[in-house]
Design an enzyme around this catalytic site. Structure first.
Site, PDB file in Angstrom:
ATOM      1  CB  CYS A  43      -0.954  -0.002   1.190  1.00  0.00           C
ATOM      2  SG  CYS A  43      -1.980   1.491   1.285  1.00  0.00           S
ATOM      3  CB  CYS A  48      -3.728   2.247  -2.029  1.00  0.00           C
ATOM      4  SG  CYS A  48      -3.103   1.530  -0.508  1.00  0.00           S
ATOM      5  CE  LYS A  51      -4.206   2.266  -6.935  1.00  0.00           C
ATOM      6  NZ  LYS A  51      -4.750   0.894  -6.901  1.00  0.00           N
ATOM      7  CE1 TYR A 178      -6.805  -2.157  -6.315  1.00  0.00           C
ATOM      8  CE2 TYR A 178      -7.895  -4.282  -6.452  1.00  0.00           C
ATOM      9  CZ  TYR A 178      -6.871  -3.495  -5.980  1.00  0.00           C
ATOM     10  OH  TYR A 178      -5.903  -4.047  -5.171  1.00  0.00           O
ATOM     11  CD  GLU A 182      -7.700   2.244  -8.446  1.00  0.00           C
ATOM     12  OE1 GLU A 182      -8.526   2.426  -7.537  1.00  0.00           O
ATOM     13  OE2 GLU A 182      -6.583   1.716  -8.263  1.00  0.00           O
ATOM     14  CG  HIS A 437     -29.233  23.161  -2.382  1.00  0.00           C
ATOM     15  ND1 HIS A 437     -29.312  22.308  -3.466  1.00  0.00           N
ATOM     16  CD2 HIS A 437     -29.449  24.423  -2.856  1.00  0.00           C
ATOM     17  CE1 HIS A 437     -29.586  23.024  -4.542  1.00  0.00           C
ATOM     18  NE2 HIS A 437     -29.663  24.303  -4.211  1.00  0.00           N
ATOM     19  CD  GLU A 442     -28.652  19.072  -2.925  1.00  0.00           C
ATOM     20  OE1 GLU A 442     -29.706  19.376  -2.331  1.00  0.00           O
ATOM     21  OE2 GLU A 442     -28.006  19.876  -3.626  1.00  0.00           O
TER      22      GLU A 442
END
Length: 448
Positions: A43, A48, A51, A178, A182, A437, A442
């Site tokens: 990682c 990750c 990356k 993934y 990616e 908002h 939302e």
């Protein structure tokens, strides 16, 4: 009673191994961890973290173009890969140092050597030194899988992607998970022509079908090329250094780089596990029980080497649970239900809980609420990309079974929303929550 050199010997200083070592030592155990490369594991060093930094860099390609629509006089900009990759690797060095300091500060002995198992309590280091431990924890992770086709040595994996001297003009990425999606987004934003090939016609297996179809549609609109039902037949290096890739069902393609993103294999080869009677499954993963114990009573395993869920936060939780149970007098087990996950593609996707297909297969029916909208920023920027949010609910109780999203920042949004799924809330709880908002998030409380 038998005497051992260590209470706990950990093989592998990745996310799970570091957490287990640190926590066990904090509980008073005498701990050593052996790491043959660098502290931090996949990682931090080659996964990750670097990356995600590349992904941040890649997003500037669209952000700079969009800025003109917001009044910024942005000139045509050049991109310098070497500057980005140097800064990314410098950050990797910093985190590696921080992890090392954490272990040292907690009294964990770090041994910078490869370690193999010689028996239920025995470990041999690369230097030839042999030590013993009452308990051994294997946390060696997984390694990229490479197809055994002729010329496979000409390809790279995600490990080497961080050390390319330049961005290839044409890159072929094998796989549809993934990692493949990616890096497809990363290289495309940096100006490469990307071709992604896969043995089937499904990308991101396990994610909601509608969400992954939306990603495929957007990726193709951006110019990423997909070739499905394509098996590697061989890679030939041509005189000019380019690579000619042959595959089933399609004409050969000539590219400058081939990247394998075809899954990851548990890193158990030549580890000596057979000397202790540790059982492996068909994929080479260590078989463990709910307490991370292998078929050898003194040997445990956490993280990707067990092939349960290959996610860094899972490895960390498993390492924590192991240390608390074994050395902290706090029996703990990891709950694998409703684990959120994300793909940092362009745009990213995120999901937690059951997909629509899984819910219908399990319960016979499901209520599905969706919002298919164009984010405000995309409207003003003149981008046609649409986001899609889905809520999958039990038909009778309206309990939320899953949330699935594609669009800007959805991993950040889902982290909080996943708590509601984990807590077993109903859609009514979302309906009763006032919207923030104007935000994209939302839409989750306005689903109809």
């Amino acid at each position: 009673m038998a005497s051992y050199d260590y209470d706990l010997f950990v093989i592998g200083a990745g996310s799970g191994g570091v957490r287990a070592s640190r926590v066990a030592a904090a509980h008073g155990a005498k701990v050593a961890v052996a790491e043959e490369y660098r502290v931090g594991g996949t990682c931090v060093i080659r996964g990750c973290v670097p990356k995600k930094l590349l992904i941040y860099g890649a997003h500037f390609a669209e952000d700079l173009a969009d800025a003109r629509r917001f009044g910024w006089n942005v000139p045509d900009c050049d991109f310098d890969w070497k500057v980005l990759i140097k800064n990314v690797l410098d950050e990797v060095d910093r985190i590696n140092g921080a992890y090392t300091d954490t272990l040292n500060n907690n009294g964990v002995e770090i041994i910078q050597e490869r370690a193999t198992i010689t028996g239920p309590h025995g470990i041999r280091l690369a230097s030839g030194r042999e030590v013993t431990a009452k308990t051994i924890l294997v946390a060696v992770g997984a390694t990229p899988s490479v197809p055994k086709c002729p010329g496979h040595e000409h390809g790279i994996t995600s490990n080497e992607a961080f050390h390319l001297e330049s961005i290839p003009k044409r890159i072929l990425i094998a796989g549809a998970g993934y990692i493949a999606n990616e890096f497809a987004g990363i290289f495309h934003q940096f100006g490469a022509h990307v071709t992604l090939i896969n043995r089937t016609d499904v990308i991101l297996r396990g994610y909601d079908e509608q969400i992954r179809d939306r990603l495929l549609q957007i990726s193709m609109m951006k110019g990423i090329e997909f070739r499905f039902h394509a098996d590697f037949q061989g890679i030939e290096k041509l005189k000019d250094g380019s690579l000619k890739v042959s595959m089933s069902g399609h004409e050969p393609i000539v590219v400058d780089c081939v990247m394998f993103a075809t899954g990851r294999d548990p890193n158990t080869a030549d580890l000596g596990l057979e000397t202790a009677g540790v059982e492996l499954d068909a994929k080479g993963a260590i078989v463990v029980d709910d307490d991370n114990r292998s078929t050898c009573a003194s040997i445990y395993a956490v993280g990707d080497v067990t092939n349960r869920i290959q996610l860094t936060p899972i490895a960390i939780r498993e390492g924590q649970a192991f240390a608390d149970t074994m050395f902290g007098n706090k029996p703990t087990r990891v709950d694998y239900e409703n684990v959120p996950s994300a793909v940092f593609s362009h745009p990213p996707i995120a999901g937690v809980g059951l997909t629509e297909g899984q819910a219908k297969a399990k319960f016979g029916s499901a209520k599905v609420y969706t919002s298919d909208f164009r984010p405000m920023k995309n409207v003003l920027a003149g981008r046609n990309e649409r986001s899609l949010y889905k809520m999958v609910c039990d038909s009778e109780t309206d309990k939320i079974l899953g949330l699935h999203m594609i669009g800007p920042d959805v991993p950040e949004i889902l982290q909080a929303a996943a708590i509601a799924v984990k807590a077993g809330l109903t859609k009514a709880a979302f309906d009763q929550t006032v919207a923030l908002h104007p935000t994209m998030a939302e839409e989750l409380v306005l689903l109809r």
